[in-house]
Design an enzyme around this catalytic site. Structure first.
Site, mmCIF file in Angstrom:
data_model
loop_
_atom_site.group_PDB
_atom_site.id
_atom_site.type_symbol
_atom_site.label_atom_id
_atom_site.label_comp_id
_atom_site.label_asym_id
_atom_site.label_seq_id
_atom_site.Cartn_x
_atom_site.Cartn_y
_atom_site.Cartn_z
ATOM 1 C CB THR A 34 -0.916 -0.025 1.231
ATOM 2 O OG1 THR A 34 -1.752 -1.171 1.093
ATOM 3 C CG2 THR A 34 -1.767 1.217 1.316
ATOM 4 C CG LEU B 209 -5.692 -10.348 0.135
ATOM 5 C CD1 LEU B 209 -4.522 -11.284 0.378
ATOM 6 C CD2 LEU B 209 -6.785 -11.041 -0.621
ATOM 7 C CE LYS C 41 -4.921 -1.217 0.935
ATOM 8 N NZ LYS C 41 -5.109 -2.584 1.262
ATOM 9 C CG HIS D 134 -20.076 -5.990 14.669
ATOM 10 N ND1 HIS D 134 -21.227 -6.746 14.662
ATOM 11 C CD2 HIS D 134 -19.475 -6.218 15.851
ATOM 12 C CE1 HIS D 134 -21.307 -7.412 15.796
ATOM 13 N NE2 HIS D 134 -20.257 -7.106 16.537
ATOM 14 N N GLY E 266 -17.829 -1.641 18.084
ATOM 15 C CA GLY E 266 -16.867 -2.353 18.920
ATOM 16 C C GLY E 266 -15.927 -1.388 19.618
ATOM 17 N N GLY F 41 -8.454 -1.769 14.680
ATOM 18 C CA GLY F 41 -6.999 -1.858 14.802
ATOM 19 C C GLY F 41 -6.447 -2.487 13.537
ATOM 20 C CB CYS G 198 -4.885 -2.049 6.652
ATOM 21 S SG CYS G 198 -3.934 -3.355 5.878
ATOM 22 C CE LYS H 192 -9.873 -9.792 10.636
ATOM 23 N NZ LYS H 192 -10.004 -9.469 9.217
HETATM 24 C C1 UDX Z 1 -8.537 -4.343 6.168
HETATM 25 C C2 UDX Z 1 -9.462 -4.247 4.934
HETATM 26 O O1 UDX Z 1 -10.733 -4.838 5.247
HETATM 27 C C3 UDX Z 1 -8.846 -4.954 3.753
HETATM 28 O O2 UDX Z 1 -9.655 -4.769 2.593
HETATM 29 C C4 UDX Z 1 -7.452 -4.361 3.496
HETATM 30 O O3 UDX Z 1 -6.797 -5.060 2.453
HETATM 31 C C5 UDX Z 1 -6.605 -4.427 4.753
HETATM 32 O O4 UDX Z 1 -7.286 -3.798 5.839
HETATM 33 P P1 UDX Z 1 -7.925 -6.190 8.003
HETATM 34 O O5 UDX Z 1 -7.173 -5.080 8.673
HETATM 35 O O6 UDX Z 1 -7.263 -7.493 7.830
HETATM 36 O O7 UDX Z 1 -8.413 -5.715 6.541
HETATM 37 O O8 UDX Z 1 -9.250 -6.482 8.867
HETATM 38 P P2 UDX Z 1 -10.770 -5.969 8.879
HETATM 39 O O9 UDX Z 1 -11.632 -7.161 8.869
HETATM 40 O O10 UDX Z 1 -11.036 -4.944 7.855
HETATM 41 O O11 UDX Z 1 -10.863 -5.313 10.322
HETATM 42 C C6 UDX Z 1 -10.090 -4.175 10.688
HETATM 43 C C7 UDX Z 1 -10.477 -3.692 12.058
HETATM 44 O O12 UDX Z 1 -11.793 -3.148 12.063
HETATM 45 C C8 UDX Z 1 -10.484 -4.801 13.128
HETATM 46 O O13 UDX Z 1 -9.933 -4.286 14.334
HETATM 47 C C9 UDX Z 1 -11.956 -5.119 13.297
HETATM 48 O O14 UDX Z 1 -12.261 -5.611 14.572
HETATM 49 C C10 UDX Z 1 -12.577 -3.755 13.068
HETATM 50 N N1 UDX Z 1 -13.972 -3.817 12.599
HETATM 51 C C11 UDX Z 1 -14.270 -4.326 11.374
HETATM 52 C C12 UDX Z 1 -14.992 -3.317 13.407
HETATM 53 O O15 UDX Z 1 -14.750 -2.830 14.524
HETATM 54 N N2 UDX Z 1 -16.283 -3.342 12.934
HETATM 55 C C13 UDX Z 1 -16.600 -3.845 11.710
HETATM 56 O O16 UDX Z 1 -17.799 -3.816 11.356
HETATM 57 C C14 UDX Z 1 -15.570 -4.364 10.907
#
Ligand code: UDX
Length: 414
Positions: free
Chosen positions: A97, A128, A182, A229, A231, A235, A238, A299
């Site tokens: 990125t 991803l 991105k 969602h 919470g 974190g 990304c 997560k």
């Molecule tokens: C993210 C993007 O989704 C992905 O497309 C990109 O390539 C990289 O960054 P990732 O960091 O692996 O992916 O996890 P993601 O499932 O997006 O969750 C990120 C954070 O947001 C986590 O801490 C998760 O708990 C939080 N989250 C996610 C929420 O608090 N509520 C939600 O509804 C979704």
């Protein structure tokens, strides 16, 4: 396909079938492809680049200390190494990125170092999610490819041909557009989460239920139900990094991205504020109290601790006087050096022993169906603070718990 890394130890482990991160399904996938001779690991960058049609740059772009901008030294460093090794027409693809404009710089670096080299630079951002990476790769919502030349587009088209069969939209754009897409995607998702988190705070004040609000708005196709969602704050490797980097890019261009800047700020504060919830739930002080923490990673289905809310919450609980016991199904090896003075436990039940409160920080599946009677019997008092809303308030009240979640009414107890 050849994967190259400078870290000889890591490559040796990969060659021995050991995957350095926890990602469901990855070990099997790697094993299958290694035994079919489709995949290998090496430290020999020159030989791998010389024979490649496409080279993917997938090095880290951490936040630079001080200014929050993406640190591009690894990207530029590897671009130089690639330049030295190029042999015949090669597409150099940035997967890392990188801020808008990086692709052009990579192209310039290679061009200056190897005048006359036959190459194109392409931006192919990664969408991803950790923990769901294989599924996301096999069935992406879209593939974005930023390329200037038809020859490069053709190589990329052939590379992604398997996905044409499932009719994945492949979006061809300019380099700058792909790079910005991105950051815009991640910042938008971070905004969605932050939006619902603030609505959750309001729900708590007015006695509404954020899960129902999220459903109520998410069923509107224009809004969409995902990433609503509530919470403890987002974190991971990304969202925190990419929102900050986008804000910096905006500043550099004289275009303030106020929404994204505010989202990043709210999220930081939110992670810290989660400990205050626990302290208040325990009556204002944690002196001589034991707090059980379930889940530490940012997560579920990953061992990644980067920017995890637990890194803010656990030390704040300790500062307030609590003894903290904790358990995470995959993250404890990563968490241990980051979180001193925690009593590490072997499972959820051992963690809650003699605890005055149990706090769920990460929604691992194994926490969703705990034997509540057993948990209650093990604890000093039945108080649960569920920062991921994995239980239903009614069921917790029936089980005899005082139960506090995010954006939903508090139930049970006095
Ligand atoms: C993210 C993007 O989704 C992905 O497309 C990109 O390539 C990289 O960054 P990732 O960091 O692996 O992916 O996890 P993601 O499932 O997006 O969750 C990120 C954070 O947001 C986590 O801490 C998760 O708990 C939080 N989250 C996610 C929420 O608090 N509520 C939600 O509804 C979704």
């Amino acid at each position: 396909m050849t994967c190259v890394d400078k870290d000889a130890d890591r490559i040796a482990k990969l060659n021995a079938g050991k995957i350095p991160i926890f990602e469901p399904g990855l070990e099997q996938l790697v094993e299958n492809n290694v035994s079919a001779d489709r995949l290998s690991f090496t430290t020999d960058l020159p030989a791998s680049v010389a024979t490649a049609d496409a080279v993917f740059i997938a090095v880290g772009t951490p936040s630079r200390r001080g200014d929050g901008h993406a640190d591009l030294s690894y990207v530029y460093g590897v671009a130089e190494e690639i330049a030295d090794a190029l042999d015949g027409y090669t597409v150099v693809v940035t997967k890392s990125t990188v801020p808008v404009g990086t692709g052009r710089t990579v192209s310039r670096i290679i061009g200056e170092r190897r005048p006359g080299a036959n190459f194109d630079v392409v931006s192919n951002p990664e969408f991803l999610r950790q923990g769901a990476a294989i599924g996301d790769f096999m069935r992406p919502d879209r593939v974005v490819i930023g390329a200037d030349s038809e020859r490069a587009r053709d190589v990329m088209r052939r590379l992604y041909r398997p996905l044409y069969l499932i009719e994945t939209p492949i979006l061809f754009t300019s380099l700058e557009t792909a790079e910005l897409t991105k950051y815009a995607a991640n910042s938008f998702l971070a905004t969605k989460i932050t939006f619902i988190n603030e609505i959750a705070d309001l729900c708590e004040k007015v006695g509404a239920d954020v899960q129902d609000v999220a459903r109520g708005i998410g069923l509107d196709g224009r809004i969409g139900s995902k990433f609503l969602h509530a919470g403890p704050g987002y974190g991971g490797s990304c969202f925190p990094k990419d929102t900050m980097a986008l804000v910096r890019t905006g500043e550099e261009c004289g275009t303030a991205l106020r929404i994204v800047a505010t989202v990043a700020e709210i999220n930081d504060k939110r992670k810290r504020a989660m400990a205050t919830r626990v302290i208040e739930a325990c009556g204002g002080s944690l002196e001589h109290k034991t707090i059980a923490v379930l889940g530490l990673t940012f997560k579920p289905n990953t061992d990644d601790m980067r920017e995890a809310p637990s890194l803010d919450i656990v030390p704040a609980l300790q500062t307030a006087g609590a003894a903290v016991r904790a358990y995470d199904p995959e993250g404890m090896a990563e968490a241990e050096p980051l979180l001193p003075d925690v009593v590490w436990c072997r499972d959820a039940y051992a963690t809650v022993e003699n605890a005055d409160a149990v706090v769920i920080i990460t929604e691992w599946n194994e926490f969703r169906l705990l034997d509540l009677a057993r948990v209650k019997a093990l604890m000093r008092q039945p108080l649960m603070i569920d920062l991921r809303n994995i239980y239903r308030p009614v069921e917790m009240a029936e089980a005899g718990f005082r139960y506090m979640s995010v954006g939903r009414p508090v139930v049970g107890g006095n």
